[in-house]
Write a protein that holds these residues in place. Structure first.
Motif, PDB file in Angstrom:
ATOM      1  N   SER A   4     -12.378   7.673  -0.489  1.00 58.51           N
ATOM      2  CA  SER A   4     -13.069   6.258  -0.997  1.00 58.51           C
ATOM      3  C   SER A   4     -12.023   4.893  -0.709  1.00 58.51           C
ATOM      4  O   SER A   4     -13.148   3.992  -0.635  1.00 58.51           O
ATOM      5  N   TYR A   5     -11.347   4.817  -0.265  1.00 65.08           N
ATOM      6  CA  TYR A   5     -10.187   3.461  -0.125  1.00 65.08           C
ATOM      7  C   TYR A   5     -10.996   3.109   1.269  1.00 65.08           C
ATOM      8  O   TYR A   5     -10.309   4.013   1.445  1.00 65.08           O
ATOM      9  N   GLU A   6     -10.502   2.642   1.443  1.00 65.48           N
ATOM     10  CA  GLU A   6     -10.776   0.798   2.804  1.00 65.48           C
ATOM     11  C   GLU A   6      -9.165   1.904   3.238  1.00 65.48           C
ATOM     12  O   GLU A   6      -8.037   1.624   2.549  1.00 65.48           O
ATOM     13  N   GLN A   7      -9.283   1.795   4.909  1.00 68.37           N
ATOM     14  CA  GLN A   7      -8.046   1.621   5.002  1.00 68.37           C
ATOM     15  C   GLN A   7      -7.996   0.414   6.653  1.00 68.37           C
ATOM     16  O   GLN A   7      -9.632   0.152   6.958  1.00 68.37           O
ATOM     17  N   TYR A  47      -7.549  12.424   1.469  1.00 68.54           N
ATOM     18  CA  TYR A  47      -7.731  10.896   2.470  1.00 68.54           C
ATOM     19  C   TYR A  47      -8.605  10.887   3.943  1.00 68.54           C
ATOM     20  O   TYR A  47      -8.687  10.170   4.714  1.00 68.54           O
ATOM     21  N   HIS A  61       0.780  -1.028  -0.261  1.00 66.36           N
ATOM     22  CA  HIS A  61       0.096   0.025   0.170  1.00 66.36           C
ATOM     23  C   HIS A  61       0.835   0.986  -0.186  1.00 66.36           C
ATOM     24  O   HIS A  61       1.721   1.159   0.719  1.00 66.36           O
ATOM     25  N   SER A  76      -3.882   2.146   3.235  1.00 65.46           N
ATOM     26  CA  SER A  76      -4.500   2.017   2.761  1.00 65.46           C
ATOM     27  C   SER A  76      -4.174   1.900   0.920  1.00 65.46           C
ATOM     28  O   SER A  76      -3.023   2.803   0.832  1.00 65.46           O
ATOM     29  N   PRO A  77      -4.256   0.974   0.327  1.00 62.83           N
ATOM     30  CA  PRO A  77      -4.036   1.257  -1.289  1.00 62.83           C
ATOM     31  C   PRO A  77      -3.822   2.124  -1.823  1.00 62.83           C
ATOM     32  O   PRO A  77      -2.702   2.789  -3.455  1.00 62.83           O
ATOM     33  N   GLN A  78      -4.748   3.510  -2.009  1.00 63.22           N
ATOM     34  CA  GLN A  78      -4.360   4.785  -2.766  1.00 63.22           C
ATOM     35  C   GLN A  78      -5.164   5.936  -1.903  1.00 63.22           C
ATOM     36  O   GLN A  78      -5.583   5.922  -1.210  1.00 63.22           O
ATOM     37  N   THR A  79      -4.280   6.862  -2.241  1.00 63.38           N
ATOM     38  CA  THR A  79      -5.108   8.473  -2.429  1.00 63.38           C
ATOM     39  C   THR A  79      -6.389   8.779  -2.320  1.00 63.38           C
ATOM     40  O   THR A  79      -6.640   8.662  -3.006  1.00 63.38           O
TER      41      THR A  79
END
Lengths: 114, 111
Positions: free
Chosen positions: A100-103, B97, A29, A94-97
């Motif tokens: 909306s991306y899962e942490q 983020y 990540h 998380s995989p992306q900035t």
């Protein structure tokens, strides 16, 4: 499965000591986060890193610093521990900035400063 | 100030019963809303994530709803089990983020 591990589950340190909390993720990540969690308060962001050697301050960075020398590892440093830093510390990745991306969270380190 | 308010603060229910947890938010701009489950002494685990266009999402016995107009969400737990005893945290994502965490609802399921 994503795995986020933290070096210690429980830690007891004395006031004034330098404290290192380590976090490792195994899913390549880009983003890693350090939060603290206190009773009656929601999680609060201390620092965020979006790439190796890159960091941004969160909501409560005072008294903390971070280090990210390798993509999988993110360290939180308490330069001189104080009793008001007694808390549960949670690392996440998380995989992306983008929010909306899962942490994915680690199990937490409960730090007590005496 | 961006805020996420959860109610009730704590809840006790009998095993097998249903319950609903509430979340109101004032976070803007809104990106997404998540529900996490946190067992005592552990890190949070994601249950659902909903974007602006979604108004319901299920994960097994957990069903989350979202009304973006009234800025309200709920988490419904069906046929509760002892293992559902945990803190349930509502989290709103806004820009970049950034996540805004509620204080959580502590649920105790008793035999």
């Amino acid at each position: 499965d994503v795995k986020v591990t933290q070096s210690s589950r429980y830690l007891v340190k004395r006031t004034g000591e330098k404290v290192f909390l380590e976090c490792v993720q195994d899913m390549d990540h880009e983003n890693m986060f350090w939060y603290r969690q206190d009773p009656g308060l929601g999680l609060r962001l201390i620092y965020f890193s979006y790439d190796v050697k890159m960091k941004e301050k969160g909501d409560i960075p005072e008294g903390y610093s971070v280090s990210r020398e390798k993509k999988e590892r993110f360290s939180l440093i308490l330069e001189s521990a104080s009793t008001n830093q007694t808390s549960m510390y949670l690392c996440a990745s998380s995989p992306q900035t983008g929010s909306s991306y899962e942490q994915y969270f680690g199990p937490g380190t409960r730090l007590t400063v005496t | 100030k961006n805020q996420v308010e959860q109610s009730p603060q704590s809840l006790i229910i009998l095993e097998g019963k249903n319950c609903t947890l509430q979340c109101n938010y004032t976070v803007s701009p809104f990106s997404n809303l998540r529900w996490y489950k946190q067992d005592t002494g552990r890190g949070p685990v994601s249950l659902t994530i909903m974007t602006f266009s979604e108004n319901t999402k299920s994960n097994g016995r957990y069903t989350a709803t979202l009304d973006a107009d009234t800025k309200q969400s709920s988490l419904h737990i069906t046929a509760s089990q002892l293992s559902d005893s945990a803190s349930y945290i509502c989290v709103v994502g806004y820009s970049g983020y950034a996540l805004n965490f509620g204080k959580g609802t502590s649920l105790l399921v008793t035999p």
